[in-house]
Motif scaffolding. Structure first.
Motif, mmCIF file in Angstrom:
data_model
loop_
_atom_site.group_PDB
_atom_site.id
_atom_site.type_symbol
_atom_site.label_atom_id
_atom_site.label_comp_id
_atom_site.label_asym_id
_atom_site.label_seq_id
_atom_site.Cartn_x
_atom_site.Cartn_y
_atom_site.Cartn_z
ATOM 1 N N PHE A 240 0.189 -7.008 -24.027
ATOM 2 C CA PHE A 240 1.237 -7.240 -23.019
ATOM 3 C C PHE A 240 0.989 -6.320 -21.833
ATOM 4 C CE2 PHE A 240 4.909 -8.924 -25.828
ATOM 5 C CZ PHE A 240 4.029 -9.790 -26.428
ATOM 6 N N GLU A 241 -0.079 -6.521 -21.124
ATOM 7 C CA GLU A 241 -0.450 -5.560 -20.085
ATOM 8 C C GLU A 241 -1.386 -6.277 -19.127
ATOM 9 O OE1 GLU A 241 0.448 -1.967 -18.858
ATOM 10 O OE2 GLU A 241 0.478 -2.076 -21.054
ATOM 11 N N THR B 185 7.745 -10.138 -15.146
ATOM 12 C CA THR B 185 7.456 -8.795 -15.642
ATOM 13 C C THR B 185 6.477 -8.956 -16.783
ATOM 14 O OG1 THR B 185 9.356 -8.969 -17.101
ATOM 15 C CG2 THR B 185 9.677 -7.755 -15.067
ATOM 16 N N PHE B 186 5.684 -7.916 -17.031
ATOM 17 C CA PHE B 186 4.662 -8.112 -18.043
ATOM 18 C C PHE B 186 5.152 -7.792 -19.438
ATOM 19 C CE2 PHE B 186 1.129 -9.841 -15.985
ATOM 20 C CZ PHE B 186 0.304 -10.228 -17.022
ATOM 21 N N ASP B 187 6.209 -8.457 -19.850
ATOM 22 C CA ASP B 187 6.588 -8.418 -21.255
ATOM 23 C C ASP B 187 7.310 -9.716 -21.594
ATOM 24 O OD1 ASP B 187 8.766 -7.912 -19.766
ATOM 25 O OD2 ASP B 187 9.488 -6.201 -20.908
#
Lengths: 373, 337
Positions: free
Chosen positions: B80-81, B270-272
């Motif tokens: 998750f990045e 968002t990165f999640d």
């Protein structure tokens, strides 16, 4: 060599497209330049065109786009033989294009990295790419909290807000900094950029430098913290702050218009500092030149203690070769850069929401430009 | 142009006004005349050209992607990045795959029933003139550029979603999937609704054409057995059009999977991954490429290309699955009717 010939052909194609675009836009700018009359005419008289002529290709940071637009307008009215084309493709793209020899200079929000300097040696015969700080800008923190007109925050609170550790506007930490404000019981909507951006890079550099305990992420162009809201471009986050109750976000000062209020930052100085062009220039004055030789890369001081020095600032550099600029564009490059660094050029900046460089730094920039070859 | 008046015919040309002779007709059918050979060559060439282009795109994506993935310090599929310019470079497509698939599914769930409904209304219920007008308006929707949908979504749709989100949260919040934390409604759910509107025209159009092809005899037979209009649709129109509806939906799904600007403008990415569809979170492949490309380093660009390759593969799989479903239902295809 074959590769070079290919590049030249690409350049020619680009130049063709650009001249077409310029021919189209030229009519538009002629009309408006008639409007502001005498002021620009007197300013133009100081521009030295020397023997500059031809096409000047440049690209890079979009943060300085509005400043470059203003400069190009004034400069090309005075020097009619030069056509300047600045494409705001982003710092990364600008450096890449410069190092491929496609442009005469590049604009970047951050100084060249060592490997980029190494790559520039292929383009700059006997020389290398150097950073010339030219445009400064305060990064404003805009907020939208009903009933609150002035808001004071410090680095630690900002870091916690943007890291979703403080989630309500009536939080104790905010109340302590704003004893007089009526803070509502409202959820904080912290907006960050969804695209990669030099503004994010500088904002997180500030958070990391001024509140290392509360901001545990490495500064980068991409937003690293989890949670929060996002929107594309400075205009996008500013728009969200305007239409969302409880919103807070960061963007260049020039986007803080149409009633967006900005946060005063509490530094080590006695009074909280407002986000203004003058206060940003004051903070850039505390920056150290860390570049070697002709390179003027700056190390910004994100924790200035002087009164009225606004700590969140962004500096964009113009990147050119110290030696070995292309012979056919060298006069135009020098002449245009000279104008940007001149008193007239820097004077235009404040009107566009940017901060002029402090005298000490811009003097060095002028010396360096006159030595370009 | 009437083919019989073609002056390149090898047989002596009859007077233009006369009906074509049997000989001329036979000559027109044969594949020996230069016009036919040229056309054969052109069409075969075009077919091969498409394949070559696809192969070239696949090869380019694979090559650049392999450069990036070999330098990726994190798991490409589960991280998750997204930080390909970082040291070490770490990026993964989990969030993007989730966001792309989920927003497209929401779009399909909303758009397909509505589109089929509109198509049925136009072909079987509406007076001919009204149906024509509706069809025309739907066609116009397809011509609106996606950036305009994005602007409309960000400025009009998003502020108006709060009521719906509040209602969903109140009655279905307990599911967790429809829980809302009262942030701006710029979530995957809103994106799904926007995508549904964007893919509506193409699904409607193709379904309408398919429903028009239903053999009159089928419908008349059903009516003769005493079926109501709805029963006619259920017994003859829908089964006949099923493969067509599936193809139409796949065309729409392809658009939804690849939509870029509208998503980039509306989604609060968002990165999640957020379990709730109403809260900010996630991203899509195309949106991520659009927002990260400008400032990307060469490594970052290769990483984005790697994510593009995954989207390419997902789209291929979806289209392949659709072909399989359609192939199994061949007996209903228009060719056998």
């Amino acid at each position: 060599m074959k590769l070079q010939r290919m590049n030249r052909r690409a350049l020619a194609l680009g130049a063709l497209a650009v001249s077409g675009a310029l021919a189209l836009t030229a009519c538009g700018s002629d009309d408006t330049s008639g409007g502001d009359g005498g002021a620009s005419a007197t300013a133009n008289s100081n521009i030295k065109c020397d023997d500059a002529k031809g096409q000047l290709q440049a690209s890079g940071s979009s943060a300085q786009k509005n400043a470059i637009d203003a400069w190009v307008k004034a400069y090309t009215t005075a020097c009619k033989d030069v056509q300047v084309n600045y494409r705001p493709d982003g710092s990364g793209a600008g450096i890449t294009a410069f190092n491929q020899g496609q442009t005469a200079f590049a604009g970047s929000d951050s100084a060249l990295k060592p490997e980029e300097v190494e790559a520039s040696k292929k383009v700059c015969t006997d020389g290398q790419g150097i950073n010339l700080p030219m445009v400064g800008g305060p990064i404003a923190v805009g907020f939208n909290v009903p009933g609150v007109d002035t808001l004071v925050l410090d680095a630690s609170t900002l870091a916690k807000i943007f890291d979703s550790q403080i989630t309500n506007w009536n939080d104790e930490a905010i109340a302590k900094l704003n004893p007089d404000a009526k803070l509502p019981d409202l959820k904080i909507q912290a907006f960050h950029r969804s695209d990669e951006s030099g503004t994010t890079d500088n904002f997180t550099k500030y958070l990391k430098a001024a509140a290392p305990k509360d901001w545990k992420y490495e500064p980068a162009k991409a937003w690293a913290a989890k949670g929060g809201q996002s929107a594309p471009q400075s205009s996008g986050v500013a728009q969200q702050v305007k239409q969302t109750s409880g919103a807070i976000s960061y963007f260049e000062l020039s986007y803080a218009k149409d009633g967006i209020k900005t946060v005063d930052i509490k530094t080590e100085a006695a009074e909280p500092v407002k986000a203004t062009v003058e206060n940003a220039t004051a903070a850039i004055g505390a920056a150290k030149v860390v570049g070697t030789g002709k390179d003027l890369a700056l190390e910004l001081d994100y924790t200035p203690s002087a009164d009225g020095a606004y700590p969140m600032v962004l500096v964009t550099y113009e990147i050119a070769c110290d030696k070995g600029n292309k012979a056919d564009t060298l006069p135009a490059t020098k002449s245009f850069l000279n104008y940007m660094a001149s008193e007239d050029g820097q004077g235009l900046l404040a009107d566009a929401g940017y901060a002029p460089m402090p005298t000490e730094i811009i003097t060095k920039v002028r010396e360096t430009i006159s030595g370009l070859s | 142009m009437d083919i019989t008046t073609d002056s390149h015919k090898p047989t002596p040309a009859p007077a233009p006004q006369q009906p074509p002779t049997a000989e001329a007709k036979r000559a027109a059918r044969g594949a020996t005349r230069p016009g036919d050979r040229i056309f054969l060559g052109l069409s075969r060439g075009s077919g091969i050209f498409v394949l070559v282009i696809m192969a070239a795109i696949a090869a380019f994506l694979t090559y650049r992607a392999s450069i990036a993935i070999s330098k990726d310090e994190a798991n490409f599929f589960t991280t998750f990045e997204w930080n390909p310019s970082g040291i070490p470079a770490e990026f993964g497509i989990a969030v993007l795959a989730f966001g792309t698939v989920v927003s497209s599914i929401i779009a399909m769930v909303i758009a397909v029933p509505i589109a089929v409904g509109i198509a049925l209304f136009i072909t079987h219920y509406a007076p001919r003139k009204l149906g024509g007008a509706i069809a025309y308006v739907i066609d116009l929707l397809a011509a609106v550029p996606s950036i305009v949908y994005g602007l409309w979504g960000a400025l009009v749709l998003v502020p108006h979603m709060e009521g719906l989100f509040g209602w969903l949260d109140q009655y279905f919040g307990w599911t967790g999937v429809l829980d809302w934390n009262e942030g701006p409604p710029r979530s995957l759910f809103t994106v799904g609704i926007l995508l549904a509107i964007m893919i509506l025209p193409i699904i409607t159009n193709v379904s309408r054409e398919v429903f028009r092809q239903v053999p009159q005899t089928h419908e008349e037979a059903a009516l003769a057995l005493g079926a109501t209009r709805w029963e006619v649709i259920r017994m003859s129109v829908l089964p006949f059009g099923r493969s067509g509806i599936i193809s139409a939906s796949m065309l729409g799904l392809g658009r939804a999977l690849g939509e870029t600007m509208a998503v980039a403008m509306v989604l609060s990415s968002t990165f999640d991954i957020n379990a709730s569809l109403l809260n900010a979170g996630g991203g899509t492949f195309a949106q991520n490429i659009a927002s990260k490309f400008n400032e990307a380093t060469p490594m970052g660009r290769d990483a984005l290309i790697a994510s593009g390759l995954v989207l390419f593969v997902i789209t291929l799989l979806v289209n392949g699955a659709a072909r399989l479903i359609i192939a199994r239902r061949k007996e209903y295809s228009g060719a056998n009717a």
